[in-house]
Write a protein that holds these residues in place. Structure first.
Motif, PDB file in Angstrom:
ATOM      1  N   GLY A 173       0.812  -1.214   0.000  1.00  0.00           N
ATOM      2  CA  GLY A 173       0.000   0.000   0.000  1.00  0.00           C
ATOM      3  C   GLY A 173       0.842   1.259   0.000  1.00  0.00           C
ATOM      4  O   GLY A 173       0.320   2.348  -0.170  1.00  0.00           O
ATOM      5  N   ARG A 174       2.158   1.141   0.185  1.00  0.00           N
ATOM      6  CA  ARG A 174       3.001   2.331   0.156  1.00  0.00           C
ATOM      7  C   ARG A 174       3.518   2.567  -1.260  1.00  0.00           C
ATOM      8  O   ARG A 174       3.364   1.734  -2.147  1.00  0.00           O
ATOM      9  N   LYS A 175       4.157   3.723  -1.397  1.00  0.00           N
ATOM     10  CA  LYS A 175       4.660   4.093  -2.709  1.00  0.00           C
ATOM     11  C   LYS A 175       5.703   3.091  -3.198  1.00  0.00           C
ATOM     12  O   LYS A 175       6.545   2.653  -2.422  1.00  0.00           O
ATOM     13  N   GLU A 176       5.648   2.750  -4.489  1.00  0.00           N
ATOM     14  CA  GLU A 176       6.609   1.808  -5.044  1.00  0.00           C
ATOM     15  C   GLU A 176       7.214   2.358  -6.328  1.00  0.00           C
ATOM     16  O   GLU A 176       6.556   3.081  -7.073  1.00  0.00           O
ATOM     17  N   LEU A 177       8.466   1.994  -6.527  1.00  0.00           N
ATOM     18  CA  LEU A 177       9.145   2.292  -7.780  1.00  0.00           C
ATOM     19  C   LEU A 177       9.479   0.962  -8.434  1.00  0.00           C
ATOM     20  O   LEU A 177      10.107   0.103  -7.807  1.00  0.00           O
ATOM     21  N   LEU A 178       9.027   0.781  -9.667  1.00  0.00           N
ATOM     22  CA  LEU A 178       9.247  -0.484 -10.366  1.00  0.00           C
ATOM     23  C   LEU A 178      10.260  -0.267 -11.483  1.00  0.00           C
ATOM     24  O   LEU A 178      10.042   0.559 -12.375  1.00  0.00           O
ATOM     25  N   VAL A 179      11.369  -0.989 -11.416  1.00  0.00           N
ATOM     26  CA  VAL A 179      12.437  -0.866 -12.413  1.00  0.00           C
ATOM     27  C   VAL A 179      12.457  -2.156 -13.238  1.00  0.00           C
ATOM     28  O   VAL A 179      12.831  -3.212 -12.737  1.00  0.00           O
ATOM     29  N   PHE A 180      12.033  -2.051 -14.488  1.00  0.00           N
ATOM     30  CA  PHE A 180      11.885  -3.225 -15.347  1.00  0.00           C
ATOM     31  C   PHE A 180      13.033  -3.241 -16.352  1.00  0.00           C
ATOM     32  O   PHE A 180      13.204  -2.299 -17.134  1.00  0.00           O
ATOM     33  N   ILE A 181      13.819  -4.326 -16.345  1.00  0.00           N
ATOM     34  CA  ILE A 181      14.971  -4.460 -17.251  1.00  0.00           C
ATOM     35  C   ILE A 181      14.652  -5.563 -18.247  1.00  0.00           C
ATOM     36  O   ILE A 181      14.482  -6.727 -17.851  1.00  0.00           O
ATOM     37  N   THR A 182      14.600  -5.222 -19.514  1.00  0.00           N
ATOM     38  CA  THR A 182      14.068  -6.151 -20.513  1.00  0.00           C
ATOM     39  C   THR A 182      14.638  -5.852 -21.897  1.00  0.00           C
ATOM     40  O   THR A 182      15.192  -4.771 -22.125  1.00  0.00           O
ATOM     41  N   ASP A 183      14.459  -6.797 -22.818  1.00  0.00           N
ATOM     42  CA  ASP A 183      14.815  -6.535 -24.215  1.00  0.00           C
ATOM     43  C   ASP A 183      13.570  -6.203 -25.046  1.00  0.00           C
ATOM     44  O   ASP A 183      13.665  -6.020 -26.257  1.00  0.00           O
ATOM     45  N   MET A 184      12.414  -6.154 -24.379  1.00  0.00           N
ATOM     46  CA  MET A 184      11.127  -5.831 -25.022  1.00  0.00           C
ATOM     47  C   MET A 184      10.765  -6.830 -26.127  1.00  0.00           C
ATOM     48  O   MET A 184       9.987  -6.520 -27.018  1.00  0.00           O
ATOM     49  N   TYR A 185      11.326  -8.055 -26.057  1.00  0.00           N
ATOM     50  CA  TYR A 185      10.937  -9.080 -27.041  1.00  0.00           C
ATOM     51  C   TYR A 185       9.618  -9.686 -26.597  1.00  0.00           C
ATOM     52  O   TYR A 185       9.506 -10.216 -25.482  1.00  0.00           O
ATOM     53  N   GLN A 186       8.620  -9.631 -27.469  1.00  0.00           N
ATOM     54  CA  GLN A 186       7.302 -10.181 -27.142  1.00  0.00           C
ATOM     55  C   GLN A 186       6.640 -10.641 -28.435  1.00  0.00           C
ATOM     56  O   GLN A 186       6.869 -10.090 -29.505  1.00  0.00           O
ATOM     57  N   THR A 187       5.825 -11.664 -28.311  1.00  0.00           N
ATOM     58  CA  THR A 187       5.172 -12.213 -29.505  1.00  0.00           C
ATOM     59  C   THR A 187       3.702 -11.828 -29.583  1.00  0.00           C
ATOM     60  O   THR A 187       3.114 -11.824 -30.650  1.00  0.00           O
ATOM     61  N   ASP A 188       3.098 -11.497 -28.441  1.00  0.00           N
ATOM     62  CA  ASP A 188       1.670 -11.191 -28.436  1.00  0.00           C
ATOM     63  C   ASP A 188       1.354 -10.020 -27.495  1.00  0.00           C
ATOM     64  O   ASP A 188       0.314 -10.001 -26.833  1.00  0.00           O
ATOM     65  N   GLY A 189       2.263  -9.069 -27.399  1.00  0.00           N
ATOM     66  CA  GLY A 189       2.034  -7.900 -26.557  1.00  0.00           C
ATOM     67  C   GLY A 189       2.036  -8.195 -25.070  1.00  0.00           C
ATOM     68  O   GLY A 189       1.526  -7.408 -24.265  1.00  0.00           O
ATOM     69  N   GLU A 190       2.657  -9.323 -24.664  1.00  0.00           N
ATOM     70  CA  GLU A 190       2.611  -9.706 -23.254  1.00  0.00           C
ATOM     71  C   GLU A 190       3.332  -8.716 -22.332  1.00  0.00           C
ATOM     72  O   GLU A 190       2.912  -8.507 -21.182  1.00  0.00           O
ATOM     73  N   ILE A 191       4.388  -8.088 -22.830  1.00  0.00           N
ATOM     74  CA  ILE A 191       5.104  -7.111 -21.987  1.00  0.00           C
ATOM     75  C   ILE A 191       4.272  -5.837 -21.847  1.00  0.00           C
ATOM     76  O   ILE A 191       4.165  -5.265 -20.758  1.00  0.00           O
ATOM     77  N   TYR A 192       3.655  -5.401 -22.930  1.00  0.00           N
ATOM     78  CA  TYR A 192       2.778  -4.223 -22.840  1.00  0.00           C
ATOM     79  C   TYR A 192       1.628  -4.484 -21.855  1.00  0.00           C
ATOM     80  O   TYR A 192       1.220  -3.595 -21.109  1.00  0.00           O
ATOM     81  N   LYS A 193       1.112  -5.700 -21.857  1.00  0.00           N
ATOM     82  CA  LYS A 193      -0.030  -6.011 -20.981  1.00  0.00           C
ATOM     83  C   LYS A 193       0.366  -5.927 -19.508  1.00  0.00           C
ATOM     84  O   LYS A 193      -0.371  -5.369 -18.687  1.00  0.00           O
ATOM     85  N   VAL A 194       1.530  -6.470 -19.158  1.00  0.00           N
ATOM     86  CA  VAL A 194       1.937  -6.408 -17.747  1.00  0.00           C
ATOM     87  C   VAL A 194       2.280  -4.976 -17.359  1.00  0.00           C
ATOM     88  O   VAL A 194       1.993  -4.527 -16.246  1.00  0.00           O
ATOM     89  N   LEU A 195       2.865  -4.206 -18.295  1.00  0.00           N
ATOM     90  CA  LEU A 195       3.163  -2.804 -18.001  1.00  0.00           C
ATOM     91  C   LEU A 195       1.875  -2.000 -17.836  1.00  0.00           C
ATOM     92  O   LEU A 195       1.802  -1.093 -16.995  1.00  0.00           O
ATOM     93  N   ASP A 196       0.866  -2.312 -18.629  1.00  0.00           N
ATOM     94  CA  ASP A 196      -0.443  -1.642 -18.483  1.00  0.00           C
ATOM     95  C   ASP A 196      -0.979  -1.853 -17.071  1.00  0.00           C
ATOM     96  O   ASP A 196      -1.461  -0.922 -16.425  1.00  0.00           O
ATOM     97  N   SER A 197      -0.899  -3.087 -16.597  1.00  0.00           N
ATOM     98  CA  SER A 197      -1.430  -3.413 -15.271  1.00  0.00           C
ATOM     99  C   SER A 197      -0.633  -2.710 -14.174  1.00  0.00           C
ATOM    100  O   SER A 197      -1.198  -2.196 -13.209  1.00  0.00           O
ATOM    101  N   LEU A 198       0.692  -2.655 -14.320  1.00  0.00           N
ATOM    102  CA  LEU A 198       1.533  -1.997 -13.313  1.00  0.00           C
ATOM    103  C   LEU A 198       1.304  -0.495 -13.300  1.00  0.00           C
ATOM    104  O   LEU A 198       1.223   0.128 -12.237  1.00  0.00           O
ATOM    105  N   ALA A 199       1.180   0.097 -14.484  1.00  0.00           N
ATOM    106  CA  ALA A 199       0.959   1.542 -14.565  1.00  0.00           C
ATOM    107  C   ALA A 199      -0.391   1.914 -13.964  1.00  0.00           C
ATOM    108  O   ALA A 199      -0.545   2.981 -13.359  1.00  0.00           O
ATOM    109  N   ALA A 200      -1.370   1.026 -14.111  1.00  0.00           N
ATOM    110  CA  ALA A 200      -2.712   1.297 -13.576  1.00  0.00           C
ATOM    111  C   ALA A 200      -2.715   1.330 -12.055  1.00  0.00           C
ATOM    112  O   ALA A 200      -3.642   1.860 -11.443  1.00  0.00           O
TER     113      ALA A 200
END
Length: 292
Positions: A173-200
């Motif tokens: 419930g406290r403030k969080e900083l999420l640092v995601f280290i990736t090559d952004m390789y995805q076949t079906d937008g799976e990385i965008y989907k998890v980032l959408d959920s985290l940003a929300a």
């Protein structure tokens, strides 16, 4: 001093590597403050009903016959979660430096800095369809656990399936900083989907996108066989003939990633893995201070 990634590869322990990278130039990174009662004076403001009377400044009252609250800056502890993409594509190698090694060095260095500032650090590894979780804590022993796990990461399989995200989304419930280290390789937008959920979830999200210099320059010679490290598929191409089309497509791809993440209010930083790590981090911090 610039720390070439090949030099870092010769440092045998992550704790020493992280200390080498961070010490001396990154003090003050992500120091978070809020106004409230504390030791270091910040400012006065008018008294409001409900304010704690302990923070009334009686000297100001004697001088002005008005009530003022004395505010100070107090440091707040935040939770920093390091999210490391360890799917097989992170085995991409450029001149002896794999993306997963660079990700390991980057996460270890930042975790050292976070611990130095008294904040909590946690580790989440996306690997082989599952998710490894090490919840956030702010103590030196926990930092050693993070180093140990980073040391033993092996890039393998595909990106994590959504069914395993539960622990990633669980928070205190406290403030969080999420640092995601990736090559952004995805076949079906799976990385965008998890980032959408985290940003929300209203947390701050930073994406470090790792690219090999050979991917950016496409400096292969003659006919080459290129392999998809996650599916094993290969294609043979004449690199000289394909270079122009490849670079145009890559430029468009990178621009698309950048625009999509900015639209989600996610901080985006692309890093070439031939770049000295301290130089990459310094450039990132300068960018943050300017609010770019």
């Amino acid at each position: 001093m610039q720390l070439d990634p090949k030099v870092l590869m010769t440092i045998k322990t992550l704790p020493l590597l992280a200390k080498t990278v961070i010490d001396g130039f990154m003090n003050g990174f992500n120091k978070s403050t809020v106004k409230g009662p504390g030791l270091e004076f910040s400012q006065y403001r008018s008294y409001q009903p409900g304010d704690d009377l302990r923070w009334l400044d009686w000297r100001m009252f004697a001088r002005s016959d008005r009530y003022y609250i004395r505010e100070s800056e107090v440091e707040t502890s935040i939770s920093v979660k390091f999210l490391v993409d360890a799917s097989a594509s992170m085995n991409h190698d450029d001149n002896g430096i794999k993306k997963i090694d660079y990700a390991r060095f980057l996460a270890a260095s930042l975790a050292y800095l976070v611990n130095l500032q008294g904040d909590a650090a946690g580790l989440y590894v996306f690997q082989d369809g599952g998710l490894f979780t090490l919840s956030s804590k702010a103590d030196p022993q926990h930092l050693q656990r993070i180093y140990y796990q980073l040391d033993h990461i092996k890039a393998n399989g595909t990106f994590t399936k959504p069914a395993h995200y539960k622990e990633l989304f669980a928070g205190s419930g406290r403030k969080e900083l999420l640092v995601f280290i990736t090559d952004m390789y995805q076949t079906d937008g799976e990385i965008y989907k998890v980032l959408d959920s985290l940003a929300a979830m209203k947390h701050e999200v930073i994406v470090f996108h790792l690219m090999g210099k050979n991917e950016l320059d496409f400096d292969f010679k003659g006919y080459s066989a290129l392999e998809d490290l996650e599916t094993g598929e290969t294609i043979e191409i004449d690199t000289q003939q394909a270079r122009k089309t490849y670079k145009e497509t890559l430029d468009s791809h990178l621009a698309s990633i950048r625009m999509q993440l900015i639209a989600k209010h996610i901080v985006y930083r692309m890093i070439d893995t031939s770049q000295p790590l301290d130089e990459a981090l310094r450039a990132f911090l300068v960018q943050r201070k300017k609010g770019i």
